[in-house]
Scaffold this active site. Structure first.
Site, PDB file in Angstrom:
ATOM      1  N   CYS A 168       1.478   2.640  -7.207  1.00  0.00           N
ATOM      2  CA  CYS A 168       2.518   1.635  -6.909  1.00  0.00           C
ATOM      3  C   CYS A 168       2.635   1.381  -5.408  1.00  0.00           C
ATOM      4  O   CYS A 168       2.872   0.246  -4.988  1.00  0.00           O
ATOM      5  CB  CYS A 168       3.858   2.063  -7.489  1.00  0.00           C
ATOM      6  SG  CYS A 168       3.888   1.975  -9.299  1.00  0.00           S
ATOM      7  N   CYS A 195       4.886   6.235  -7.116  1.00  0.00           N
ATOM      8  CA  CYS A 195       3.587   6.919  -7.174  1.00  0.00           C
ATOM      9  C   CYS A 195       2.590   6.233  -6.242  1.00  0.00           C
ATOM     10  O   CYS A 195       2.838   5.130  -5.730  1.00  0.00           O
ATOM     11  CB  CYS A 195       3.064   6.938  -8.611  1.00  0.00           C
ATOM     12  SG  CYS A 195       2.278   5.391  -9.123  1.00  0.00           S
ATOM     13  N   GLU A 216       7.961   0.125 -10.988  1.00  0.00           N
ATOM     14  CA  GLU A 216       7.744  -0.670  -9.770  1.00  0.00           C
ATOM     15  C   GLU A 216       6.723  -1.778 -10.015  1.00  0.00           C
ATOM     16  O   GLU A 216       6.866  -2.898  -9.526  1.00  0.00           O
ATOM     17  CB  GLU A 216       7.238   0.237  -8.633  1.00  0.00           C
ATOM     18  CG  GLU A 216       8.204   1.323  -8.227  1.00  0.00           C
ATOM     19  CD  GLU A 216       7.999   2.631  -8.990  1.00  0.00           C
ATOM     20  OE1 GLU A 216       7.705   2.588 -10.202  1.00  0.00           O
ATOM     21  OE2 GLU A 216       8.144   3.691  -8.371  1.00  0.00           O
ATOM     22  N   CYS A 255       4.188   1.835 -14.436  1.00  0.00           N
ATOM     23  CA  CYS A 255       5.417   2.263 -13.758  1.00  0.00           C
ATOM     24  C   CYS A 255       6.401   1.101 -13.606  1.00  0.00           C
ATOM     25  O   CYS A 255       6.018  -0.077 -13.595  1.00  0.00           O
ATOM     26  CB  CYS A 255       5.086   2.778 -12.367  1.00  0.00           C
ATOM     27  SG  CYS A 255       4.113   4.283 -12.322  1.00  0.00           S
ATOM     28  N   GLU A 295       5.442   3.230 -21.482  1.00  0.00           N
ATOM     29  CA  GLU A 295       4.379   4.197 -21.770  1.00  0.00           C
ATOM     30  C   GLU A 295       3.567   3.803 -22.999  1.00  0.00           C
ATOM     31  O   GLU A 295       3.925   2.886 -23.746  1.00  0.00           O
ATOM     32  CB  GLU A 295       5.006   5.590 -21.945  1.00  0.00           C
ATOM     33  CG  GLU A 295       5.718   6.030 -20.663  1.00  0.00           C
ATOM     34  CD  GLU A 295       6.233   7.457 -20.691  1.00  0.00           C
ATOM     35  OE1 GLU A 295       6.344   8.040 -21.792  1.00  0.00           O
ATOM     36  OE2 GLU A 295       6.522   7.971 -19.602  1.00  0.00           O
TER      37      GLU A 295
HETATM   38  N1  THU Z   1       6.923   6.544 -13.168  1.00  0.00           N
HETATM   39  C1  THU Z   1       7.393   5.352 -12.709  1.00  0.00           C
HETATM   40  O1  THU Z   1       7.682   4.420 -13.487  1.00  0.00           O
HETATM   41  N2  THU Z   1       7.546   5.195 -11.379  1.00  0.00           N
HETATM   42  C2  THU Z   1       7.385   6.180 -10.459  1.00  0.00           C
HETATM   43  O2  THU Z   1       7.608   5.971  -9.294  1.00  0.00           O
HETATM   44  C3  THU Z   1       6.931   7.511 -10.891  1.00  0.00           C
HETATM   45  C4  THU Z   1       6.536   7.635 -12.321  1.00  0.00           C
HETATM   46  C5  THU Z   1       6.824   6.733 -14.611  1.00  0.00           C
HETATM   47  C6  THU Z   1       5.439   6.784 -15.192  1.00  0.00           C
HETATM   48  C7  THU Z   1       5.671   7.591 -16.451  1.00  0.00           C
HETATM   49  O3  THU Z   1       6.096   6.721 -17.498  1.00  0.00           O
HETATM   50  C8  THU Z   1       6.826   8.523 -16.104  1.00  0.00           C
HETATM   51  O4  THU Z   1       7.444   7.960 -14.967  1.00  0.00           O
HETATM   52  C9  THU Z   1       6.418   9.951 -15.810  1.00  0.00           C
HETATM   53  O5  THU Z   1       5.398   9.987 -14.867  1.00  0.00           O
END
Ligand code: THU
Length: 139
Positions: free
Chosen positions: A98, A95, A59, A57, A48
């Site tokens: 991704c 998401c 993925e 993310c 983040e």
């Molecule tokens: N996030 C992921 O890394 N992968 C997902 O499939 C869903 C969301 C992360 C993004 C962010 O850092 C946190 O989860 C909350 O959305």
């Protein structure tokens, strides 16, 4: 069909990768493990940013690491997520962004493995992202 040993290896790698998550703003830690066609496993965790939108993310960290290593063909992906510092207890699906990135390199029947701490669940990429935009549309 994925064998149980492969599923367990990928879930275990995703759980270990999740420990490396940098998520001070959401407190939601995600890990991913991507199996390349040559058998190599690439992992990622979400990273983040204080300005929020540059967040990447788990993925995509795994996928971009693999592509940058020269990989172009993939066999399966495992994703785990949940509150940082707590055990994974619910399924965490990729998401939309991704899903689009996965569709760049992975076939419609590509298995996405989710894990809730108990039972792996396998969802084909085409179920997660039906009627997708792809290079075939760039005519
Ligand atoms: N996030 C992921 O890394 N992968 C997902 O499939 C869903 C969301 C992360 C993004 C962010 O850092 C946190 O989860 C909350 O959305």
């Amino acid at each position: 069909m994925m064998n149980q040993e492969t599923i367990k290896t990928l879930v275990d790698n995703a759980l270990a990768a999740r420990e490396k998550s940098y998520c001070p703003y959401s407190g939601f830690a995600v890990g991913a493990a991507l199996l390349a066609a040559d058998g190599t496993v690439y992992t990622g965790a979400n990273i983040e940013s204080a300005s929020f939108t540059p967040t990447v993310c788990a993925e995509r960290v795994a996928m971009f690491t693999a592509v940058h290593a020269g990989q172009r063909e993939f066999t399966a992906l495992a994703v785990v997520g949940g509150k940082k510092g707590a055990d994974v207890s619910a399924y965490c699906a990729p998401c939309g962004v991704c899903r689009q990135v996965l569709s760049e390199f992975c076939a419609p029947d590509f298995p996405v493995i989710l894990f809730d701490g108990n039972t792996p669940k396998i969802i084909p990429l085409s179920t997660l992202l039906p009627a997708s935009f792809s290079k075939a549309d760039l005519v």
